[in-house]
Design an enzyme around this catalytic site. Sequence first.
Site, mmCIF file in Angstrom:
data_model
loop_
_atom_site.group_PDB
_atom_site.id
_atom_site.type_symbol
_atom_site.label_atom_id
_atom_site.label_comp_id
_atom_site.label_asym_id
_atom_site.label_seq_id
_atom_site.Cartn_x
_atom_site.Cartn_y
_atom_site.Cartn_z
ATOM 1 N N LYS A 12 -5.581 99.904 26.403
ATOM 2 C CA LYS A 12 -6.352 100.052 27.683
ATOM 3 C C LYS A 12 -7.182 101.164 27.639
ATOM 4 O O LYS A 12 -6.544 102.513 27.494
ATOM 5 C CB LYS A 12 -5.517 100.043 28.566
ATOM 6 C CG LYS A 12 -6.255 99.895 30.239
ATOM 7 C CD LYS A 12 -6.519 98.242 30.409
ATOM 8 C CE LYS A 12 -5.702 97.615 30.757
ATOM 9 N NZ LYS A 12 -6.157 96.189 31.059
ATOM 10 N N THR A 57 -2.216 94.822 27.224
ATOM 11 C CA THR A 57 -3.003 96.131 27.494
ATOM 12 C C THR A 57 -2.579 96.571 28.784
ATOM 13 O O THR A 57 -2.605 97.780 29.144
ATOM 14 C CB THR A 57 -4.568 96.176 27.232
ATOM 15 O OG1 THR A 57 -5.132 95.109 28.141
ATOM 16 C CG2 THR A 57 -5.073 95.594 25.959
ATOM 17 N N ASP A 58 -2.526 95.651 29.615
ATOM 18 C CA ASP A 58 -1.906 95.580 31.207
ATOM 19 C C ASP A 58 -0.813 96.704 30.978
ATOM 20 O O ASP A 58 -0.415 97.507 31.801
ATOM 21 C CB ASP A 58 -1.801 94.490 31.988
ATOM 22 C CG ASP A 58 -1.465 94.995 33.446
ATOM 23 O OD1 ASP A 58 -0.410 94.714 33.882
ATOM 24 O OD2 ASP A 58 -2.698 95.278 33.955
ATOM 25 N N PHE A 166 -5.308 108.306 57.877
ATOM 26 C CA PHE A 166 -6.210 107.519 58.421
ATOM 27 C C PHE A 166 -5.800 106.257 59.127
ATOM 28 O O PHE A 166 -5.060 105.204 58.299
ATOM 29 C CB PHE A 166 -7.365 106.803 57.176
ATOM 30 C CG PHE A 166 -8.402 106.242 57.648
ATOM 31 C CD1 PHE A 166 -9.399 106.537 58.420
ATOM 32 C CD2 PHE A 166 -8.613 104.951 57.409
ATOM 33 C CE1 PHE A 166 -10.347 105.845 58.918
ATOM 34 C CE2 PHE A 166 -9.636 104.025 57.620
ATOM 35 C CZ PHE A 166 -10.632 104.464 58.449
ATOM 36 N N ARG A 183 -2.114 110.943 52.926
ATOM 37 C CA ARG A 183 -3.250 110.402 51.589
ATOM 38 C C ARG A 183 -3.857 111.627 51.128
ATOM 39 O O ARG A 183 -3.922 112.792 51.515
ATOM 40 C CB ARG A 183 -4.172 109.467 52.308
ATOM 41 C CG ARG A 183 -5.337 110.065 53.045
ATOM 42 C CD ARG A 183 -6.311 108.939 53.415
ATOM 43 N NE ARG A 183 -7.345 109.607 54.261
ATOM 44 C CZ ARG A 183 -8.528 109.030 54.443
ATOM 45 N NH1 ARG A 183 -8.836 107.897 54.117
ATOM 46 N NH2 ARG A 183 -9.449 109.529 55.103
ATOM 47 N N GLN A 231 -15.179 111.847 58.207
ATOM 48 C CA GLN A 231 -16.126 112.281 59.373
ATOM 49 C C GLN A 231 -15.772 113.603 59.965
ATOM 50 O O GLN A 231 -16.648 114.450 60.324
ATOM 51 C CB GLN A 231 -16.441 111.207 60.225
ATOM 52 C CG GLN A 231 -17.129 109.816 59.705
ATOM 53 C CD GLN A 231 -16.290 108.762 59.312
ATOM 54 O OE1 GLN A 231 -15.240 108.850 58.806
ATOM 55 N NE2 GLN A 231 -16.721 107.315 59.368
ATOM 56 N N ASN A 257 -16.224 108.845 49.769
ATOM 57 C CA ASN A 257 -14.828 108.970 49.950
ATOM 58 C C ASN A 257 -14.046 108.161 48.555
ATOM 59 O O ASN A 257 -14.176 107.192 48.091
ATOM 60 C CB ASN A 257 -14.199 107.964 50.936
ATOM 61 C CG ASN A 257 -12.980 108.289 51.473
ATOM 62 O OD1 ASN A 257 -12.085 108.988 50.678
ATOM 63 N ND2 ASN A 257 -12.365 107.949 52.417
ATOM 64 N N HIS A 259 -11.665 107.349 46.472
ATOM 65 C CA HIS A 259 -10.186 106.772 46.937
ATOM 66 C C HIS A 259 -9.200 106.969 45.849
ATOM 67 O O HIS A 259 -9.597 106.715 44.692
ATOM 68 C CB HIS A 259 -10.314 105.262 47.161
ATOM 69 C CG HIS A 259 -11.307 105.032 48.327
ATOM 70 N ND1 HIS A 259 -11.143 105.194 49.545
ATOM 71 C CD2 HIS A 259 -12.611 104.239 48.482
ATOM 72 C CE1 HIS A 259 -11.992 104.794 50.370
ATOM 73 N NE2 HIS A 259 -13.051 104.076 49.570
#
Length: 307
Positions: A12, A57-58, A166, A183, A231, A257, A259
Amino acid sequence: MPTILGQNQYGKAENRVVKITRDGDTHHIKDLNVSVALSGDMDDVHYSGSNANVLPTDTTKNTVFAFAKEHGIESAEQFGIHLARHFVSSQEPIHRARIRIEEYAWERIATSDGNSRFIGADDVKHSFARKGQEIRVTQITYDGESWEVISGLKDLTVMNSTNSEFWGYVKDKYTTLKEAYDRILATDVSARWRYNWTSDEQRMPNWEKSYEQARKHMLQAFAETYSLSLQQTLYQMGSRIINSRSEIDEIRFSLPNNHHFLVDLEPFGLKNDHEVYFAADRPYGLIEATVLRDGVEPKIPVDMTNL
């Protein structure tokens, strides 16, 4: 003509793992891009399709994230040693493991002194700027009489590892996003600011100092804002610059953003206490806005692609 199998490997590639180490209020970041390549007794899977010797591979991806929690990331080298040893020693068909790691360096953002910091701010030890990425830009326009100077930067990657939430957003039948009360907030800052110097008769700004100070105030605002939305953070960044630099009247931001999603480690019997994240590069939210000095007309183009 008969054929035979030559060198082969699988794994991977480019597992983006971000490890936050929390030493009380002081946080430390290790940001790695890990690629795993395994080789060994893999003839059968190529010739007949038998997966009897194949570790998915996972699974190699899951191992990278689990090891970030179980072993931590002391260094890229040590983390790679842990992974390679694990794959070769735990899987008899695997004879060779190649781990390639790119590490993205971050430096801590220095916040403003106590006299100028906004009321209620604490010492900030969780805000970082990525090293060696930003590009300084400027555009000068002159028509023989008046000047327009728009300067700024792009590709400045910044992160808050906490103090970001958020929630309370609109929800409809297509909404699946869970509300977040702690977060990572990360973005690649693209900013352009316009100077109010337009004539040779005016005193010209100190361009070097102005750039350095605008950048400093922008980063301090990012670090010191307890963010309920990107924002809100954008507006505080722009306001801090305009309130601190009298030579700047307008600033426009384009902030993706970036993530970071908490990785579910429960299948491996591990608790992820806001420590191991998957850094997604796309799709991403894109937040854009202009912040102006009161009474000033906007002149920076909405689309900054060619600016």
